[in-house]
Design an enzyme around this catalytic site. Sequence first.
Site, PDB file in Angstrom:
ATOM      1  CE  LYS A   1      -3.781   1.751   2.520  1.00 50.77           C
ATOM      2  NZ  LYS A   1      -5.046   1.144   3.730  1.00 50.77           N
TER       3      LYS A   1
ATOM      4  CB  SER B   1      -7.544   4.065   3.083  1.00 53.41           C
ATOM      5  OG  SER B   1      -6.458   3.065   4.431  1.00 53.41           O
TER       6      SER B   1
ATOM      7  CB  SER C   1      -8.444   1.317   5.817  1.00 52.10           C
ATOM      8  OG  SER C   1      -9.162   2.477   5.880  1.00 52.10           O
TER       9      SER C   1
END
Length: 459
Positions: free
Chosen positions: A82, A157, A181
């Site tokens: 990520k 996210s 997330s």
Amino acid sequence: MNDRAPLWAMSACEFARAFADGLSPRAVIEATLSHIAATNPRLNAIVTLDASGALAAADASARRWHDGKPASALDGVPVTVKDNILVAGLRATWGSKLYRDFVPDEDELPVRRLREAGAIILGKTNVPEFTVHGYTDNALFGTTGNPWDPALTPGGSSGGAVAAVATGMCAFALCTDGGGSIRRPAAHTGLVGFKPSRDTVVRGKGFPAILGEFEVIGPIARGVEDVLAAMEVIAAPAWPRLMAAPLPPRPRIAYAPTFGGAPVDPFIRDVIERTIAEARALGLDVETLSPFTLADPLEAVWPVISQTGVAWLLEQHPAWQGQVSPAIAEMEAAGRRLSARDYLNALDQVAALRRSFDALFAQYDFLITPCAAAMPWPAAESHPPVIDGQPVGPRGHAVFTAIVNALGLPAMSLPCVIPDGALPVGLQVIAGRDHDGPLVRFAREYEGRLFVHRWPNSP
């Protein structure tokens, strides 16, 4: 996986067995890179690709497997990271223009552990700015789509990460979870997402911790075994101790259909209810807790933590005006108006919540909830304004996940059985602090019976 499935469709654990039988890691990476080239433009999942680095790492992995000395079971396995986690030599933007040119010179510790284990880092996945929103869009890279319907969001996210994992662009993804997330995006794409207990995965040097101890690193994968394989590497040396705790022969399970009367999409509610009914049919002891109000005080805590965190971060960038999205600017303004008293009051509320949930987990082994309150919504919109006919705010879809972060608990999103043609629904299983092992064992035991992975748009 059947013998005719493409190489990129294999799981991390399948790769390990295949490499031991002579499959070339370079062949896997070449097939994966070709698949990324064909798939990523439709979804915008991977925003920084390191093809040359991945091929070089694959050749090194092939030599280790040939010599009978693989670094670990993950040697040669393709993974993504990520874009708010630092990887040496790869741009790390955190989804913001403020970091558009930032290239770290060292790995965060979990990345270093993956690299030392021989995992092949393909690149970085898309995030919303500063990873504080529940959808995935930013001014640098644009919007990420859901593999099941690219017009819809995969959540956030970790939206880029789940889009990559769900379509086979990597075997698993290394992600962060500060308020759900990992778990909500996994639920929106039919994946397994694991948020470990606080301090289980040591991070080392990284971006400023704007969510404090709320945020941890964990994996997203297509199956529980791959989550376990990832945790054995990134959570060393704590993981063997956590896994030593057994799963009770008849776990006591509490089920909360909602938190404090918050609206839940009817389809999600029906899928979860069917899953709970099937769990009871399998002999599991599940008690419904309704109404469930223990988590209600968190509604006032989360904005204080996130808004003050953003305001604190932007104080370190004097020229930030005009460089961040309007939503981030609004969070900064709200955070600047908050006082030290507000922040300490929020922490005091968290301490009271911890006592309430300690009492809950003295009575039950697990708490089950829906993972998200809403089905995926249009990809470029920040949140659904209405759920089940009721107006909701920006966190209305996210009511079930942040309590886990506030209290440092382990939790996992697991994909429920859904009708053909339906979008995925995830069920969240929460355990007491440091009960990661029993939680993973529970998920592994009931995967395939209560929880089933399906490829996007597959029958």
